[in-house]
Design a protein around this motif. Structure first.
Motif, mmCIF file in Angstrom:
data_model
loop_
_atom_site.group_PDB
_atom_site.id
_atom_site.type_symbol
_atom_site.label_atom_id
_atom_site.label_comp_id
_atom_site.label_asym_id
_atom_site.label_seq_id
_atom_site.Cartn_x
_atom_site.Cartn_y
_atom_site.Cartn_z
ATOM 1 N N LYS A 1 -3.405 1.645 7.184
ATOM 2 C CA LYS A 1 -3.384 0.977 5.886
ATOM 3 C C LYS A 1 -4.818 0.992 5.339
ATOM 4 C CE LYS A 1 -1.110 -2.868 5.911
ATOM 5 N NZ LYS A 1 -0.781 -4.328 6.041
ATOM 6 N N ILE A 2 -4.975 1.191 4.027
ATOM 7 C CA ILE A 2 -6.313 1.334 3.461
ATOM 8 C C ILE A 2 -6.449 0.545 2.170
ATOM 9 C CG2 ILE A 2 -5.642 3.529 2.339
ATOM 10 C CD1 ILE A 2 -8.613 4.409 2.670
ATOM 11 N N MET A 3 -7.580 -0.165 2.039
ATOM 12 C CA MET A 3 -7.875 -0.934 0.835
ATOM 13 C C MET A 3 -9.070 -0.343 0.113
ATOM 14 S SD MET A 3 -9.157 -4.836 0.157
ATOM 15 C CE MET A 3 -10.815 -4.306 -0.295
ATOM 16 N N VAL B 1 -5.394 -2.086 -3.586
ATOM 17 C CA VAL B 1 -6.532 -1.911 -4.499
ATOM 18 C C VAL B 1 -6.935 -3.271 -5.043
ATOM 19 C CG1 VAL B 1 -7.367 -0.881 -6.641
ATOM 20 C CG2 VAL B 1 -5.862 0.442 -5.136
ATOM 21 N N ALA B 2 -8.200 -3.652 -4.770
ATOM 22 C CA ALA B 2 -8.762 -4.907 -5.276
ATOM 23 C C ALA B 2 -9.797 -4.589 -6.350
ATOM 24 C CB ALA B 2 -9.420 -5.694 -4.148
ATOM 25 N N ARG B 3 -9.670 -5.213 -7.503
ATOM 26 C CA ARG B 3 -10.672 -5.071 -8.562
ATOM 27 C C ARG B 3 -11.605 -6.275 -8.507
ATOM 28 N NH1 ARG B 3 -6.613 -2.831 -13.347
ATOM 29 N NH2 ARG B 3 -6.539 -0.680 -12.569
ATOM 30 N N PHE C 1 -9.707 -10.399 0.133
ATOM 31 C CA PHE C 1 -9.554 -9.089 0.785
ATOM 32 C C PHE C 1 -8.573 -9.178 1.955
ATOM 33 C CE2 PHE C 1 -13.986 -7.065 -0.217
ATOM 34 C CZ PHE C 1 -13.660 -7.045 -1.559
ATOM 35 N N VAL C 2 -8.801 -10.151 2.823
ATOM 36 C CA VAL C 2 -7.987 -10.279 4.035
ATOM 37 C C VAL C 2 -6.537 -10.589 3.664
ATOM 38 C CG1 VAL C 2 -7.664 -11.635 6.145
ATOM 39 C CG2 VAL C 2 -9.970 -10.912 5.461
ATOM 40 N N PRO D 1 -3.107 -2.662 -8.338
ATOM 41 C CA PRO D 1 -4.394 -3.356 -8.280
ATOM 42 C C PRO D 1 -4.255 -4.847 -8.585
ATOM 43 C CG PRO D 1 -4.235 -2.089 -10.305
ATOM 44 C CD PRO D 1 -3.042 -1.724 -9.490
ATOM 45 N N VAL D 2 -5.156 -5.615 -7.956
ATOM 46 C CA VAL D 2 -5.164 -7.054 -8.181
ATOM 47 C C VAL D 2 -6.599 -7.496 -8.441
ATOM 48 C CG1 VAL D 2 -5.284 -7.493 -5.681
ATOM 49 C CG2 VAL D 2 -4.479 -9.295 -7.232
#
Length: 319
Positions: free
Chosen positions: A113-115, A172-174, A226-227, A239-240
């Protein structure tokens, strides 16, 4: 415990956010590989982790392929402040694009899994306020900031294409403006700039009239997001938006830091940089719904340890 322990790669792991993330993941009981080429990251940020048998550090550039075995990847590698990413704009674009390709390739091979640590800069100088994830942005593709803005936008494209084409598990985190201890003292970001200038008694530099707004998230709050994002079901990709929706003008921030440091610094004004966003505030409704997350730490509360961190660097003669 052994079955729950994951082998997690953090690219950019010796940077500001990466070092905090490495520490959190170790505390959560995982094996952590910290990967960094030390362009903006520093070993000092992770020195206290080196004796931990579940931590290893690897000098490597994400623009080059990497072969290892991992369960999860947090892709944070990329200079994130204008002075650093504009110092070598071609390399900045390569870090975002080739770095994403290489880490996605690794994730595909390992079935990991990749962020992706994306950015509010994908919204450019927004014409919608606050910015929801559905907003496509208002970005100059040929400006001085484009190497970062467009590099991160392309990285998001690659993540979603890998997800659709190869069924890769992505997140995906913005990220919006984040601050806290371990920020690079010369990164040109407004919080670190103002604190160092105030502590040294130098003039505090405000660009324009200082009425442009920013929303400041303390680093511990961001790492929690993130976690939580990585732990969401596979059908939620983002994305969030991850950031603090409480908005301040740059002048308000400058005045607050002067008051908290007891500084005699004066505020001076300089022209606005190219493509400097006028407003930046996240709409975090999606993060509330999907992650059960919102920032807890108020600006004054987070500024105290941040000011102490920079004061310590000054006392040691490091800045």
């Amino acid at each position: 415990m052994y079955a729950l322990r994951k082998r997690i790669l953090v690219t950019g792991g010796a940077g500001f956010l990466g070092s905090h993330l490495c520490e959190r993941l170790l505390n959560d009981g995982h094996d952590v590989i910290c990967l960094d080429n030390f362009f903006t990251g520093t070993r000092d940020n992770v020195l206290h982790l080196l004796d931990n048998p579940h931590f290893e550090i690897l000098r490597h550039d994400v623009t080059q392929p990497l072969y290892t075995e991992v369960d999860e990847i947090y892709n944070l590698a990329c200079p994130a402040s204008p002075p650093h990413y504009q110092a070598d704009p071609v390399q900045t674009t390569k870090t975002s694009v080739l770095g994403a390709l290489n880490m996605l390739g690794l994730a595909r091979r390992c079935k990991a899994k990749i962020m992706q640590a994306s950015t509010s800069e994908v919204y450019g100088d927004p014409e919608v306020h606050p910015q929801p994830e559905s907003y496509w942005g208002h970005v100059n593709p040929i400006g001085f900031r484009s190497c970062y803005d467009e590099g991160k936008r392309c990285a998001e494209t690659l993540f979603f294409d890998y997800h659709r084409q190869h069924k890769l598990r992505i997140k995906v985190a913005r990220i919006f403006n984040t601050y806290g201890p371990k920020m690079h003292p010369n990164d040109g970001r407004v919080v670190s700039n103002f604190i160092v200038q105030a502590l040294k008694g130098h003039d505090i530099t405000v660009y324009g009239e200082g009425q442009q707004t920013r929303s400041f998230c303390y680093v511990d709050d961001l790492i929690e997001a993130f976690v939580r994002l990585m732990g969401t079901p596979d059908d939620f990709t983002g994305p969030v938006n991850t950031g603090n929706p409480v908005e301040f003008t740059i002048m308000e921030l400058a005045e607050k830091i002067i008051a908290m440091t007891g500084s005699k610094s004066k505020i001076i004004h300089k022209p606005l940089p190219h493509d400097d966003p006028r407003q930046r505030q996240p709409d975090i409704q999606l993060a509330k719904e999907k992650l059960g997350w919102e920032p807890k730490i108020k600006l004054e509360e987070g500024l105290k340890p941040t000011i102490s961190y920079f004061a310590s660097l000054i006392e040691q003669g490091l800045i």
